[in-house]
Scaffold this motif. Structure first.
Motif, PDB file in Angstrom:
ATOM      1  N   MET A 160      -3.786  -7.260   3.170  1.00  0.00           N
ATOM      2  CA  MET A 160      -3.704  -5.861   3.564  1.00  0.00           C
ATOM      3  C   MET A 160      -2.728  -5.062   2.701  1.00  0.00           C
ATOM      4  O   MET A 160      -2.682  -3.846   2.780  1.00  0.00           O
ATOM      5  CB  MET A 160      -3.342  -5.759   5.044  1.00  0.00           C
ATOM      6  N   GLN A 216      -4.968  -1.950  -0.576  1.00  0.00           N
ATOM      7  CA  GLN A 216      -5.911  -1.217   0.265  1.00  0.00           C
ATOM      8  C   GLN A 216      -6.774  -0.242  -0.522  1.00  0.00           C
ATOM      9  O   GLN A 216      -6.298   0.413  -1.455  1.00  0.00           O
ATOM     10  CB  GLN A 216      -5.149  -0.451   1.351  1.00  0.00           C
ATOM     11  N   ARG A 217      -8.018  -0.152  -0.108  1.00  0.00           N
ATOM     12  CA  ARG A 217      -8.961   0.781  -0.720  1.00  0.00           C
ATOM     13  C   ARG A 217      -8.515   2.228  -0.510  1.00  0.00           C
ATOM     14  O   ARG A 217      -8.798   3.099  -1.331  1.00  0.00           O
ATOM     15  CB  ARG A 217     -10.356   0.577  -0.139  1.00  0.00           C
ATOM     16  N   GLY A 222      -1.164   3.845   3.612  1.00  0.00           N
ATOM     17  CA  GLY A 222      -1.151   3.208   4.930  1.00  0.00           C
ATOM     18  C   GLY A 222       0.191   3.279   5.637  1.00  0.00           C
ATOM     19  O   GLY A 222       0.278   3.710   6.791  1.00  0.00           O
ATOM     20  N   PRO A 264     -11.898  -2.731   3.373  1.00  0.00           N
ATOM     21  CA  PRO A 264     -10.726  -1.848   3.317  1.00  0.00           C
ATOM     22  C   PRO A 264      -9.560  -2.443   2.546  1.00  0.00           C
ATOM     23  O   PRO A 264      -8.643  -1.730   2.169  1.00  0.00           O
ATOM     24  CB  PRO A 264     -10.364  -1.642   4.786  1.00  0.00           C
ATOM     25  N   TRP A 265      -9.561  -3.764   2.337  1.00  0.00           N
ATOM     26  CA  TRP A 265      -8.486  -4.405   1.586  1.00  0.00           C
ATOM     27  C   TRP A 265      -9.030  -5.611   0.836  1.00  0.00           C
ATOM     28  O   TRP A 265     -10.140  -6.062   1.051  1.00  0.00           O
ATOM     29  CB  TRP A 265      -7.320  -4.816   2.479  1.00  0.00           C
ATOM     30  N   ASN A 269       0.379  -9.812   6.793  1.00  0.00           N
ATOM     31  CA  ASN A 269      -0.584  -8.832   7.278  1.00  0.00           C
ATOM     32  C   ASN A 269      -0.083  -8.270   8.598  1.00  0.00           C
ATOM     33  O   ASN A 269       1.074  -8.444   8.955  1.00  0.00           O
ATOM     34  CB  ASN A 269      -1.966  -9.475   7.414  1.00  0.00           C
ATOM     35  N   GLY A 321      -5.337   1.229  -5.734  1.00  0.00           N
ATOM     36  CA  GLY A 321      -5.771   0.037  -5.021  1.00  0.00           C
ATOM     37  C   GLY A 321      -6.639  -0.861  -5.887  1.00  0.00           C
ATOM     38  O   GLY A 321      -6.486  -2.084  -5.880  1.00  0.00           O
ATOM     39  N   PRO A 366       0.834  -1.208   0.000  1.00  0.00           N
ATOM     40  CA  PRO A 366       0.000   0.000   0.000  1.00  0.00           C
ATOM     41  C   PRO A 366       0.865   1.252   0.000  1.00  0.00           C
ATOM     42  O   PRO A 366       2.032   1.210   0.390  1.00  0.00           O
ATOM     43  CB  PRO A 366      -0.797  -0.118   1.300  1.00  0.00           C
ATOM     44  N   GLN A 374       1.937  -2.269  10.947  1.00  0.00           N
ATOM     45  CA  GLN A 374       0.950  -1.875   9.937  1.00  0.00           C
ATOM     46  C   GLN A 374       1.650  -1.398   8.662  1.00  0.00           C
ATOM     47  O   GLN A 374       1.194  -1.663   7.565  1.00  0.00           O
ATOM     48  CB  GLN A 374       0.044  -0.768  10.481  1.00  0.00           C
TER      49      GLN A 374
END
Length: 159
Positions: free
Chosen positions: A133, A136-137, A33, A118-119, A96, A143, A30, A80
């Motif tokens: 993950m 991601q949106r 994020g 969200p993913w 993840n 994405g 991502p 994250q």
């Protein structure tokens, strides 16, 4: 105009097919994020360190506790920030937030990115699902394009 330098593999050029395969099999990471997570992690350390230094009436253990909480928040944020999905010819490695899993392409029966998730979510042959993950949106059109690329990989390798 000067010619391009030779590639490190020793050949003077690679075929467009090799370049396309390399792009198709690039890791899924991502964009937004990790940036947000790292900024928040640093901000937490700074905030809790300032609190440890300025709040009146603390013991030394209280001050250490503030700093430890800030470092724990930063460690969580870094977890994250490190989410990724790495495809290769044999399957997909998904890291993840907490869990890591290696999948063979035959285990993946579908890719979905709808319903406000969200993913990306993988549908697995055992009936389970797995969030990815690394797509991601929050990354908007990128994405969606990455979800399409993952679905293309699944279709390519499960023929």
């Amino acid at each position: 105009m000067t010619p391009p330098p030779p590639s490190s593999s020793g050949s003077s050029s690679s075929s467009p097919r090799d370049d396309d395969a390399a792009r198709l099999h690039a890791p899924f990471r991502p964009l937004r994020g990790p940036r947000v997570a790292r900024v928040l992690g640093v901000a937490a350390v700074v905030l809790f360190s300032v609190l440890a230094a300025t709040v009146v009436g603390q013991t030394a253990w209280d001050r250490v506790g503030f700093v430890v909480v800030g470092l724990a928040v930063m460690a969580f944020a870094e977890m994250q920030a490190r989410v990724v999905a790495v495809p290769d010819e044999h399957g997909l490695f998904v890291r993840n937030l907490v869990h890591r899993r290696r999948l063979e392409w035959a285990e993946v029966v579908g890719v979905s990115f709808g319903g406000g998730r969200p993913w990306v979510q993988l549908d697995l042959s055992d009936g389970d699902t797995l969030a990815v993950m690394g797509v991601q949106r929050a990354d908007g059109e990128r994405g969606v394009a990455e979800a399409d690329r993952l679905a293309t990989l699944v279709a390519l390798h499960t023929r």
